[in-house]
Design a protein around this motif. Structure first.
Motif, PDB file in Angstrom:
ATOM      1  N   SER A  91       0.847  -1.195   0.000  1.00 44.58           N
ATOM      2  CA  SER A  91       0.000   0.000   0.000  1.00 44.58           C
ATOM      3  C   SER A  91       0.883   1.245   0.000  1.00 44.58           C
ATOM      4  O   SER A  91       2.100   1.172   0.244  1.00 44.58           O
ATOM      5  CB  SER A  91      -0.902   0.015   1.232  1.00 44.58           C
ATOM      6  N   GLU A  92       0.281   2.395  -0.247  1.00 48.46           N
ATOM      7  CA  GLU A  92       1.037   3.654  -0.210  1.00 48.46           C
ATOM      8  C   GLU A  92       1.623   3.886   1.175  1.00 48.46           C
ATOM      9  O   GLU A  92       2.779   4.308   1.309  1.00 48.46           O
ATOM     10  CB  GLU A  92       0.130   4.824  -0.604  1.00 48.46           C
ATOM     11  N   ASP A  93       0.831   3.591   2.217  1.00 47.35           N
ATOM     12  CA  ASP A  93       1.334   3.747   3.587  1.00 47.35           C
ATOM     13  C   ASP A  93       2.520   2.831   3.840  1.00 47.35           C
ATOM     14  O   ASP A  93       3.517   3.242   4.449  1.00 47.35           O
ATOM     15  CB  ASP A  93       0.231   3.452   4.614  1.00 47.35           C
ATOM     16  N   GLU A  94       2.433   1.578   3.391  1.00 47.42           N
ATOM     17  CA  GLU A  94       3.533   0.636   3.586  1.00 47.42           C
ATOM     18  C   GLU A  94       4.792   1.110   2.866  1.00 47.42           C
ATOM     19  O   GLU A  94       5.893   1.035   3.418  1.00 47.42           O
ATOM     20  CB  GLU A  94       3.135  -0.754   3.105  1.00 47.42           C
TER      21      GLU A  94
ATOM     22  N   LEU B  27      10.155   3.569   3.084  1.00 48.13           N
ATOM     23  CA  LEU B  27      11.067   4.652   2.707  1.00 48.13           C
ATOM     24  C   LEU B  27      11.609   5.355   3.950  1.00 48.13           C
ATOM     25  O   LEU B  27      12.813   5.613   4.058  1.00 48.13           O
ATOM     26  CB  LEU B  27      10.367   5.655   1.790  1.00 48.13           C
ATOM     27  N   ALA B  28      10.726   5.636   4.898  1.00 43.01           N
ATOM     28  CA  ALA B  28      11.156   6.288   6.138  1.00 43.01           C
ATOM     29  C   ALA B  28      12.165   5.421   6.884  1.00 43.01           C
ATOM     30  O   ALA B  28      13.181   5.927   7.385  1.00 43.01           O
ATOM     31  CB  ALA B  28       9.946   6.584   7.023  1.00 43.01           C
ATOM     32  N   MET B  29      11.911   4.117   6.932  1.00 41.77           N
ATOM     33  CA  MET B  29      12.838   3.212   7.616  1.00 41.77           C
ATOM     34  C   MET B  29      14.189   3.172   6.917  1.00 41.77           C
ATOM     35  O   MET B  29      15.225   3.124   7.575  1.00 41.77           O
ATOM     36  CB  MET B  29      12.251   1.804   7.693  1.00 41.77           C
ATOM     37  N   SER B  30      14.179   3.196   5.596  1.00 43.58           N
ATOM     38  CA  SER B  30      15.451   3.132   4.867  1.00 43.58           C
ATOM     39  C   SER B  30      16.275   4.398   5.073  1.00 43.58           C
ATOM     40  O   SER B  30      17.498   4.376   4.915  1.00 43.58           O
ATOM     41  CB  SER B  30      15.218   2.865   3.382  1.00 43.58           C
ATOM     42  N   ASN B  31      15.618   5.499   5.445  1.00 43.84           N
ATOM     43  CA  ASN B  31      16.310   6.766   5.678  1.00 43.84           C
ATOM     44  C   ASN B  31      16.784   6.948   7.124  1.00 43.84           C
ATOM     45  O   ASN B  31      17.449   7.933   7.432  1.00 43.84           O
ATOM     46  CB  ASN B  31      15.389   7.945   5.339  1.00 43.84           C
ATOM     47  N   ILE B  32      16.422   6.031   8.010  1.00 40.70           N
ATOM     48  CA  ILE B  32      16.779   6.184   9.427  1.00 40.70           C
ATOM     49  C   ILE B  32      18.287   6.166   9.614  1.00 40.70           C
ATOM     50  O   ILE B  32      18.978   5.285   9.121  1.00 40.70           O
ATOM     51  CB  ILE B  32      16.132   5.079  10.297  1.00 40.70           C
TER      52      ILE B  32
END
Length: 127
Positions: free
Chosen positions: A61-64, A69-74
């Motif tokens: 989903s878009e949320d997933e 993406l947010a996790m990969s940027n952590i």
């Protein structure tokens, strides 16, 4: 000492009970919960590849995809831009409950997930 153990056990039980209410129906959420549960400071190269696969997946989903993406940027914690997007997901009642729960855990991520958050992540990662 005994009181501390009893209190800790009670808190862990409460966290597991609450987390169990939001088990993931999605392979993407389960994968991300496993990654977050074991992440220390930032995702490994292997984790980033798994997150990239979620971002590129037609099944996510878009949320997933946004969470991946947010996790990969952590790098120790979320970027401010990613934190804004995850706050939107966490507060959006139309978002999947597991996605909201995962977004909420990641908003508190600071170098690693805390013990209560790890219990939540374990419940999300469960099949």
């Amino acid at each position: 000492m005994k009181t501390t153990k009893i209190l800790s056990a009670g808190l862990l039980f409460a966290a597991l009970f609450a987390a169990g209410m939001a088990q993931a129906d999605s392979a993407a959420i389960r994968t991300m919960a496993n990654i977050a549960m074991n992440m220390n400071h930032f995702p490994s190269d292997e984790d980033k590849a798994a997150l990239e696969a979620i971002i590129d997946s037609d099944d996510a989903s878009e949320d997933e995809a946004d969470i991946a993406l947010a996790m990969s940027n952590i790098e120790h914690k979320l970027t401010s831009e990613d934190a804004e997007r995850l706050t939107d997901i966490a507060n959006d009642s139309s978002s999947d409950a597991a996605a909201r729960k995962l977004a909420g855990v990641l908003l508190k991520f600071n170098h690693a997930a805390g013990d209560a958050d790890k219990a939540t992540l374990a419940a999300l990662a469960a099949n």
